[in-house]
Design a protein around this motif. Structure first.
Motif, PDB file in Angstrom:
ATOM      1  N   MET A  44      31.782  14.893 -88.160  1.00 50.44           N
ATOM      2  CA  MET A  44      32.276  15.358 -86.475  1.00 50.44           C
ATOM      3  C   MET A  44      31.935  14.921 -86.180  1.00 50.44           C
ATOM      4  SD  MET A  44      31.317  18.835 -86.808  1.00 50.44           S
ATOM      5  CE  MET A  44      30.632  19.500 -84.830  1.00 50.44           C
ATOM      6  N   GLU A  45      30.641  13.644 -86.272  1.00 44.80           N
ATOM      7  CA  GLU A  45      31.284  12.049 -85.037  1.00 44.80           C
ATOM      8  C   GLU A  45      32.232  11.446 -85.249  1.00 44.80           C
ATOM      9  OE1 GLU A  45      27.687  10.069 -85.045  1.00 44.80           O
ATOM     10  OE2 GLU A  45      27.983   9.785 -87.255  1.00 44.80           O
ATOM     11  N   GLY A  46      33.047  11.878 -86.618  1.00 41.11           N
ATOM     12  CA  GLY A  46      34.794  11.435 -86.235  1.00 41.11           C
ATOM     13  C   GLY A  46      35.593  12.622 -85.640  1.00 41.11           C
ATOM     14  N   SER A  47      35.784  13.165 -85.182  1.00 39.51           N
ATOM     15  CA  SER A  47      36.176  14.519 -84.661  1.00 39.51           C
ATOM     16  C   SER A  47      35.983  14.747 -83.053  1.00 39.51           C
ATOM     17  CB  SER A  47      36.949  15.707 -85.329  1.00 39.51           C
ATOM     18  OG  SER A  47      35.606  16.624 -85.690  1.00 39.51           O
ATOM     19  N   VAL A  48      34.740  14.203 -83.044  1.00 38.58           N
ATOM     20  CA  VAL A  48      34.265  14.257 -81.715  1.00 38.58           C
ATOM     21  C   VAL A  48      33.721  12.980 -80.698  1.00 38.58           C
ATOM     22  CG1 VAL A  48      32.164  15.447 -79.660  1.00 38.58           C
ATOM     23  CG2 VAL A  48      32.720  16.273 -82.404  1.00 38.58           C
ATOM     24  N   GLU A  49      34.661  13.323 -79.204  1.00 37.47           N
ATOM     25  CA  GLU A  49      34.945  12.340 -78.908  1.00 37.47           C
ATOM     26  C   GLU A  49      33.252  11.830 -77.912  1.00 37.47           C
ATOM     27  OE1 GLU A  49      38.307  12.424 -76.152  1.00 37.47           O
ATOM     28  OE2 GLU A  49      39.459  13.331 -77.592  1.00 37.47           O
ATOM     29  N   GLU A  50      33.364  10.746 -77.580  1.00 32.80           N
ATOM     30  CA  GLU A  50      31.999  10.626 -76.968  1.00 32.80           C
ATOM     31  C   GLU A  50      30.363  11.131 -77.599  1.00 32.80           C
ATOM     32  OE1 GLU A  50      32.740  10.579 -72.775  1.00 32.80           O
ATOM     33  OE2 GLU A  50      34.228  10.305 -73.305  1.00 32.80           O
ATOM     34  N   ALA A  51      30.852  11.257 -79.198  1.00 30.95           N
ATOM     35  CA  ALA A  51      29.779  12.108 -79.604  1.00 30.95           C
ATOM     36  C   ALA A  51      28.475  11.755 -79.494  1.00 30.95           C
ATOM     37  CB  ALA A  51      29.847  12.241 -81.457  1.00 30.95           C
ATOM     38  N   SER A  52      27.404  12.272 -79.390  1.00 30.34           N
ATOM     39  CA  SER A  52      25.638  11.940 -78.974  1.00 30.34           C
ATOM     40  C   SER A  52      24.742  12.792 -79.997  1.00 30.34           C
ATOM     41  CB  SER A  52      25.579  12.377 -77.315  1.00 30.34           C
ATOM     42  OG  SER A  52      23.979  12.089 -77.074  1.00 30.34           O
ATOM     43  N   VAL A  53      24.373  11.935 -81.150  1.00 28.23           N
ATOM     44  CA  VAL A  53      23.894  13.194 -82.258  1.00 28.23           C
ATOM     45  C   VAL A  53      22.783  13.155 -82.403  1.00 28.23           C
ATOM     46  CG1 VAL A  53      23.971  12.970 -84.619  1.00 28.23           C
ATOM     47  CG2 VAL A  53      26.206  12.467 -83.323  1.00 28.23           C
ATOM     48  N   SER A  54      21.856  13.981 -82.098  1.00 27.45           N
ATOM     49  CA  SER A  54      20.588  13.661 -82.330  1.00 27.45           C
ATOM     50  C   SER A  54      19.829  13.692 -83.527  1.00 27.45           C
ATOM     51  CB  SER A  54      19.364  15.529 -81.856  1.00 27.45           C
ATOM     52  OG  SER A  54      19.766  16.174 -82.797  1.00 27.45           O
ATOM     53  N   PRO A  55      18.850  12.821 -83.899  1.00 25.00           N
ATOM     54  CA  PRO A  55      17.979  12.631 -85.062  1.00 25.00           C
ATOM     55  C   PRO A  55      18.261  14.091 -85.761  1.00 25.00           C
ATOM     56  CG  PRO A  55      17.018  12.406 -83.724  1.00 25.00           C
ATOM     57  CD  PRO A  55      17.943  12.659 -82.674  1.00 25.00           C
ATOM     58  N   ALA A  56      18.308  14.087 -87.745  1.00 23.64           N
ATOM     59  CA  ALA A  56      18.183  15.673 -88.164  1.00 23.64           C
ATOM     60  C   ALA A  56      17.126  15.655 -87.275  1.00 23.64           C
ATOM     61  CB  ALA A  56      18.771  15.956 -89.456  1.00 23.64           C
ATOM     62  N   GLU A  57      16.757  17.490 -87.539  1.00 23.40           N
ATOM     63  CA  GLU A  57      15.167  18.200 -88.226  1.00 23.40           C
ATOM     64  C   GLU A  57      15.784  19.180 -89.182  1.00 23.40           C
ATOM     65  OE1 GLU A  57      14.075  21.655 -85.098  1.00 23.40           O
ATOM     66  OE2 GLU A  57      14.891  20.249 -83.994  1.00 23.40           O
ATOM     67  N   SER A  58      14.426  18.959 -89.680  1.00 22.94           N
ATOM     68  CA  SER A  58      14.308  19.583 -91.065  1.00 22.94           C
ATOM     69  C   SER A  58      13.427  20.862 -90.482  1.00 22.94           C
ATOM     70  CB  SER A  58      13.437  18.947 -91.608  1.00 22.94           C
ATOM     71  OG  SER A  58      13.228  19.399 -93.042  1.00 22.94           O
ATOM     72  N   LEU A  59      14.267  21.881 -90.983  1.00 21.98           N
ATOM     73  CA  LEU A  59      13.786  23.444 -90.691  1.00 21.98           C
ATOM     74  C   LEU A  59      13.841  24.494 -92.010  1.00 21.98           C
ATOM     75  CD1 LEU A  59      16.807  25.349 -89.997  1.00 21.98           C
ATOM     76  CD2 LEU A  59      16.478  23.609 -87.880  1.00 21.98           C
ATOM     77  N   ASP A  60      12.780  25.651 -92.293  1.00 22.66           N
ATOM     78  CA  ASP A  60      12.860  26.471 -93.403  1.00 22.66           C
ATOM     79  C   ASP A  60      13.873  27.493 -92.969  1.00 22.66           C
ATOM     80  OD1 ASP A  60      12.169  28.578 -94.743  1.00 22.66           O
ATOM     81  OD2 ASP A  60      11.215  27.250 -95.985  1.00 22.66           O
ATOM     82  N   ILE A  61      14.918  27.854 -93.911  1.00 21.58           N
ATOM     83  CA  ILE A  61      16.207  29.247 -92.892  1.00 21.58           C
ATOM     84  C   ILE A  61      16.003  30.053 -94.528  1.00 21.58           C
ATOM     85  CG2 ILE A  61      18.705  29.382 -93.204  1.00 21.58           C
ATOM     86  CD1 ILE A  61      18.975  27.450 -92.317  1.00 21.58           C
ATOM     87  N   ASN A  62      14.839  30.636 -94.131  1.00 14.33           N
ATOM     88  CA  ASN A  62      14.284  31.943 -95.753  1.00 14.33           C
ATOM     89  C   ASN A  62      14.340  31.526 -96.670  1.00 14.33           C
ATOM     90  OD1 ASN A  62      15.017  34.256 -93.593  1.00 14.33           O
ATOM     91  ND2 ASN A  62      17.063  33.802 -93.586  1.00 14.33           N
ATOM     92  N   GLY A  63      13.347  30.730 -96.559  1.00 13.15           N
ATOM     93  CA  GLY A  63      13.098  30.014 -97.707  1.00 13.15           C
ATOM     94  C   GLY A  63      13.538  28.373 -98.313  1.00 13.15           C
ATOM     95  N   ARG A  64      14.963  28.403 -97.116  1.00 17.12           N
ATOM     96  CA  ARG A  64      15.237  27.291 -98.515  1.00 17.12           C
ATOM     97  C   ARG A  64      15.072  26.055 -96.711  1.00 17.12           C
ATOM     98  NH1 ARG A  64      18.070  28.318-102.144  1.00 17.12           N
ATOM     99  NH2 ARG A  64      19.620  30.469-102.968  1.00 17.12           N
ATOM    100  N   THR A  65      15.009  24.230 -97.640  1.00 20.05           N
ATOM    101  CA  THR A  65      15.251  23.584 -96.486  1.00 20.05           C
ATOM    102  C   THR A  65      16.153  23.126 -96.135  1.00 20.05           C
ATOM    103  OG1 THR A  65      13.536  22.451 -97.574  1.00 20.05           O
ATOM    104  CG2 THR A  65      14.994  21.158 -96.757  1.00 20.05           C
ATOM    105  N   GLY A  66      15.947  23.447 -94.627  1.00 18.74           N
ATOM    106  CA  GLY A  66      17.877  22.661 -94.116  1.00 18.74           C
ATOM    107  C   GLY A  66      18.278  21.629 -93.262  1.00 18.74           C
ATOM    108  N   TYR A  67      18.367  21.102 -92.652  1.00 18.27           N
ATOM    109  CA  TYR A  67      18.469  20.096 -91.485  1.00 18.27           C
ATOM    110  C   TYR A  67      19.597  20.123 -90.272  1.00 18.27           C
ATOM    111  CZ  TYR A  67      16.191  17.525 -95.539  1.00 18.27           C
ATOM    112  OH  TYR A  67      15.189  16.729 -95.967  1.00 18.27           O
TER     113      TYR A  67
END
Length: 163
Positions: free
Chosen positions: A84-107
């Motif tokens: 994504m960073e390679g295809s989006v110009e001037e990319a500002s990226v937040s740190p990954a946030e861990s979350l629970d999605i219906n019992g599965r860990t997601g970022y």
């Protein structure tokens, strides 16, 4: 036009389930979101959007069999964000946030940037199932982030294996 606007608002209050082309996964979207599969490319198993709000979401699935067994969800997520960073110009990226999605860990990672001189905000959620790595990407215009962001994140969080 007023009748159409009223119908759209009423439909937004209703929800519907959209299922991936392979039948394995689903998300719950507002009633005024539509199937957008014909506009997207290879690897996409589910695409939905609300063109009136310029809000969209895609689900891409990659079989874990295609990766070395040492590849973790964190590795997958870092690779997706790197692309994504390679295809989006001037990319500002937040740190990954861990979350629970219906019992599965997601970022979840939020990205602000420009594509073809248009400013977008992306919400990229990566998770894994027993057999797949899954990337769920929602986006809208930066000017619509406040209006659409919560709805997009709610749709991403509704991801689950089909029953």
């Amino acid at each position: 036009r007023l009748g159409r606007a009223l119908a759209d608002n009423q439909a937004a209050d209703e929800e519907k389930i959209m299922t991936s082309t392979d039948g394995k996964y689903q998300v719950t979207v507002p009633g005024n979101w539509k199937d957008e599969m014909e506009k997207l490319g290879e690897g996409t198993v589910l695409a939905a959007g609300n063109s009136r709000q310029d809000a969209y979401l895609v689900v891409l699935v990659e079989s874990k069999e295609d990766f070395e067994s040492s590849v973790t969800l964190e590795d997958y997520q870092n690779a997706v964000i790197g692309q994504m960073e390679g295809s989006v110009e001037e990319a500002s990226v937040s740190p990954a946030e861990s979350l629970d999605i219906n019992g599965r860990t997601g970022y979840l990672t939020e990205i602000h940037g420009t594509v073809d001189s248009v400013k977008f905000t992306y919400w990229v959620t990566c998770l894994e199932t027993t057999v797949d790595f899954v990337q769920i990407t929602g986006w809208t215009l930066q000017s619509r982030e406040e209006e659409c962001g919560e709805e997009i994140r709610r749709i991403e969080a509704s991801f689950q294996e089909s029953k």
